[in-house]
Design a protein around this motif. Structure first.
Motif, PDB file in Angstrom:
ATOM      1  N   VAL A  65       3.372   2.467  24.379  1.00  0.00           N
ATOM      2  CA  VAL A  65       3.344   0.979  24.888  1.00  0.00           C
ATOM      3  C   VAL A  65       3.887   0.002  24.197  1.00  0.00           C
ATOM      4  CG1 VAL A  65       1.685  -0.742  25.728  1.00  0.00           C
ATOM      5  CG2 VAL A  65       1.184   1.565  26.437  1.00  0.00           C
ATOM      6  N   ASP A  66       4.811  -0.816  24.793  1.00  0.00           N
ATOM      7  CA  ASP A  66       5.636  -1.998  23.972  1.00  0.00           C
ATOM      8  C   ASP A  66       4.583  -2.779  23.492  1.00  0.00           C
ATOM      9  OD1 ASP A  66       7.509  -3.595  22.642  1.00  0.00           O
ATOM     10  OD2 ASP A  66       8.530  -3.924  24.543  1.00  0.00           O
ATOM     11  N   LEU A  67       4.336  -2.836  22.047  1.00  0.00           N
ATOM     12  CA  LEU A  67       3.468  -3.888  21.295  1.00  0.00           C
ATOM     13  C   LEU A  67       4.044  -5.098  20.982  1.00  0.00           C
ATOM     14  CD1 LEU A  67       1.336  -1.191  19.364  1.00  0.00           C
ATOM     15  CD2 LEU A  67       0.687  -2.221  21.552  1.00  0.00           C
ATOM     16  N   SER A  68       5.203  -5.422  21.412  1.00  0.00           N
ATOM     17  CA  SER A  68       5.732  -6.703  20.891  1.00  0.00           C
ATOM     18  C   SER A  68       4.959  -7.790  21.690  1.00  0.00           C
ATOM     19  CB  SER A  68       7.399  -6.646  21.355  1.00  0.00           C
ATOM     20  OG  SER A  68       7.853  -8.083  21.437  1.00  0.00           O
ATOM     21  N   ARG A  69       4.729  -8.668  20.993  1.00  0.00           N
ATOM     22  CA  ARG A  69       3.900  -9.887  21.385  1.00  0.00           C
ATOM     23  C   ARG A  69       4.616 -10.493  22.515  1.00  0.00           C
ATOM     24  NH1 ARG A  69      -0.677 -11.987  19.453  1.00  0.00           N
ATOM     25  NH2 ARG A  69      -1.284 -14.150  20.233  1.00  0.00           N
ATOM     26  N   SER A  70       6.027 -10.880  22.154  1.00  0.00           N
ATOM     27  CA  SER A  70       6.668 -11.979  23.229  1.00  0.00           C
ATOM     28  C   SER A  70       6.905 -11.083  24.427  1.00  0.00           C
ATOM     29  CB  SER A  70       8.210 -12.208  22.305  1.00  0.00           C
ATOM     30  OG  SER A  70       8.673 -10.813  22.183  1.00  0.00           O
ATOM     31  N   TYR A 129      -5.239   0.272  19.364  1.00  0.00           N
ATOM     32  CA  TYR A 129      -3.869   0.411  18.787  1.00  0.00           C
ATOM     33  C   TYR A 129      -3.264   1.611  18.630  1.00  0.00           C
ATOM     34  CZ  TYR A 129      -4.060  -4.397  17.233  1.00  0.00           C
ATOM     35  OH  TYR A 129      -4.129  -5.828  17.205  1.00  0.00           O
ATOM     36  N   ARG A 130      -4.006   2.508  18.363  1.00  0.00           N
ATOM     37  CA  ARG A 130      -3.402   4.011  18.035  1.00  0.00           C
ATOM     38  C   ARG A 130      -3.248   4.734  19.477  1.00  0.00           C
ATOM     39  NH1 ARG A 130      -7.786   5.810  13.356  1.00  0.00           N
ATOM     40  NH2 ARG A 130      -6.729   4.951  11.517  1.00  0.00           N
ATOM     41  N   LYS A 131      -3.992   4.439  20.410  1.00  0.00           N
ATOM     42  CA  LYS A 131      -3.742   4.776  21.718  1.00  0.00           C
ATOM     43  C   LYS A 131      -2.492   4.336  22.218  1.00  0.00           C
ATOM     44  CE  LYS A 131      -5.156   7.402  25.499  1.00  0.00           C
ATOM     45  NZ  LYS A 131      -5.258   8.786  25.189  1.00  0.00           N
ATOM     46  N   ASP A 169       0.731  -1.223  -0.052  1.00  0.00           N
ATOM     47  CA  ASP A 169      -0.001  -0.032  -0.014  1.00  0.00           C
ATOM     48  C   ASP A 169       0.738   1.099  -0.046  1.00  0.00           C
ATOM     49  OD1 ASP A 169      -1.784   2.331   1.023  1.00  0.00           O
ATOM     50  OD2 ASP A 169      -3.160   0.521   1.080  1.00  0.00           O
ATOM     51  N   ASP A 170       0.546   2.170  -0.780  1.00  0.00           N
ATOM     52  CA  ASP A 170       1.358   3.197  -0.881  1.00  0.00           C
ATOM     53  C   ASP A 170       1.175   4.463   0.405  1.00  0.00           C
ATOM     54  OD1 ASP A 170      -1.123   3.888  -1.947  1.00  0.00           O
ATOM     55  OD2 ASP A 170      -0.566   5.766  -3.065  1.00  0.00           O
ATOM     56  N   GLU A 171       0.213   4.301   1.123  1.00  0.00           N
ATOM     57  CA  GLU A 171      -0.078   5.198   2.248  1.00  0.00           C
ATOM     58  C   GLU A 171       0.501   4.296   3.522  1.00  0.00           C
ATOM     59  OE1 GLU A 171      -3.954   6.635   2.857  1.00  0.00           O
ATOM     60  OE2 GLU A 171      -4.590   5.711   0.908  1.00  0.00           O
ATOM     61  N   LEU A 172       1.608   5.495   4.084  1.00  0.00           N
ATOM     62  CA  LEU A 172       2.250   4.586   5.241  1.00  0.00           C
ATOM     63  C   LEU A 172       1.179   4.602   6.321  1.00  0.00           C
ATOM     64  CD1 LEU A 172       4.891   4.397   6.792  1.00  0.00           C
ATOM     65  CD2 LEU A 172       4.900   7.119   7.110  1.00  0.00           C
ATOM     66  N   GLY A 173       0.313   5.282   6.750  1.00  0.00           N
ATOM     67  CA  GLY A 173      -0.441   4.907   7.787  1.00  0.00           C
ATOM     68  C   GLY A 173      -1.163   3.798   7.608  1.00  0.00           C
ATOM     69  N   ILE A 174      -1.583   3.448   6.655  1.00  0.00           N
ATOM     70  CA  ILE A 174      -2.391   1.935   6.361  1.00  0.00           C
ATOM     71  C   ILE A 174      -1.522   1.075   6.582  1.00  0.00           C
ATOM     72  CG2 ILE A 174      -3.531   0.769   4.815  1.00  0.00           C
ATOM     73  CD1 ILE A 174      -4.841   2.998   3.608  1.00  0.00           C
ATOM     74  N   GLU A 192       0.672  -3.382  12.440  1.00  0.00           N
ATOM     75  CA  GLU A 192       0.408  -3.730  13.677  1.00  0.00           C
ATOM     76  C   GLU A 192      -0.655  -4.896  14.202  1.00  0.00           C
ATOM     77  OE1 GLU A 192      -0.338   0.096  15.567  1.00  0.00           O
ATOM     78  OE2 GLU A 192       1.621   1.132  15.198  1.00  0.00           O
ATOM     79  N   ILE A 193      -1.665  -4.709  13.397  1.00  0.00           N
ATOM     80  CA  ILE A 193      -2.848  -5.575  13.755  1.00  0.00           C
ATOM     81  C   ILE A 193      -2.376  -7.039  13.289  1.00  0.00           C
ATOM     82  CG2 ILE A 193      -5.151  -6.347  12.910  1.00  0.00           C
ATOM     83  CD1 ILE A 193      -5.745  -3.169  12.439  1.00  0.00           C
ATOM     84  N   LEU A 194      -1.709  -7.256  12.116  1.00  0.00           N
ATOM     85  CA  LEU A 194      -1.584  -8.478  11.879  1.00  0.00           C
ATOM     86  C   LEU A 194      -0.293  -9.251  12.844  1.00  0.00           C
ATOM     87  CD1 LEU A 194      -1.564  -7.929   8.128  1.00  0.00           C
ATOM     88  CD2 LEU A 194      -3.049  -9.223   9.319  1.00  0.00           C
ATOM     89  N   PHE A 195       0.743  -8.299  13.184  1.00  0.00           N
ATOM     90  CA  PHE A 195       1.652  -8.540  14.101  1.00  0.00           C
ATOM     91  C   PHE A 195       1.139  -9.066  15.274  1.00  0.00           C
ATOM     92  CE2 PHE A 195       4.955  -7.748  17.280  1.00  0.00           C
ATOM     93  CZ  PHE A 195       5.823  -8.586  16.911  1.00  0.00           C
TER      94      PHE A 195
END
Length: 217
Positions: A208-213, A200-202, A8-13, A19-22
């Motif tokens: 906040v560290d979003l690393s799953r591990s 997610y955005r918040k 996707d050419d849009e950085l935000g998307i 983030e969601i898929l990770f």
């Protein structure tokens, strides 16, 4: 866990989808145009591709057609667009796309499309060409490992500006619930009363560290 290529050419998307898929346990590669998508497809051999239709150099439908004609369409491809017509969506499915997602993409539609795409064989995509792919998709069932969270005492420095104190509290609040819910964004969204995309955005805003591990471990 799957290897997913987001084009996707849009950085935000790209960032949001990544983030969601990770968080769902997938490995994600990002590309902002067709040239990067070709290279990524060659290097990572994705299990699934999320492909935007409108891009500045080569559009997504042309890239899809290129992969199909070269015998490289051996992975499920889900098309994305905010401006595509019904005819464009039908053409993409006839070429070999497995589904079409209209922007803005809701969390439920994204996860359901990915779940269904990974469960199907790429060669079966043409069988859906008689009609449009399903776009009204429901929230899939998601299983997360339950982890016993340790009890943590929180202390706050109140001798600081209100905004800083509030941000510190909110960060600790969300980190606590992430720990309590074993890293499940779905459960934290339900517990805190926030829509998951906003959550997610918040979390990103608060650092906040979003690393799953790290969150689960």
């Amino acid at each position: 866990m799957a290897n997913i290529l987001v084009v996707d050419d849009e950085l935000g998307i790209r960032d949001l989808l990544s983030e969601i898929l990770f968080d769902e346990g997938h490995q994600v590669e990002l590309a902002e145009n067709a040239a990067q998508a070709r290279a990524a497809r060659q290097n990572m051999r994705p299990d699934l591709v999320l492909l935007d239709i409108w891009m500045p150099d080569t559009d997504g439908v042309s890239l899809l057609k290129e992969w199909a004609s070269n015998g490289q369409l051996n992975m499920p491809v889900i098309m994305m667009s905010g401006h595509a017509t019904i005819d464009t969506a039908v053409d993409a499915v006839k070429i070999g796309a497995q589904a079409f997602l209209e922007k803005p993409i809701t969390l439920q539609k994204l996860l359901k499309a990915v779940e269904q795409g990974l469960a199907r064989e790429p060669s079966k995509a043409a069988a859906t060409s008689a009609g449009l792919p399903q776009t009204a998709l429901s929230m899939p069932a998601m299983v997360h490992e339950e982890v016993q969270a340790p009890v943590v005492e929180q202390t706050f420095d109140l001798d600081r500006p209100l905004r800083e104190a509030r941000d510190a509290f909110e960060k600790a609040y969300f980190e606590f619930h992430l720990s309590q819910e074993g890293g499940s964004m779905t459960k934290v969204a339900e517990k805190t009363g926030l829509e998951r995309t906003h959550l997610y955005r918040k979390l990103k805003q608060l650092g906040v560290d979003l690393s799953r591990s790290k969150r689960i471990g």
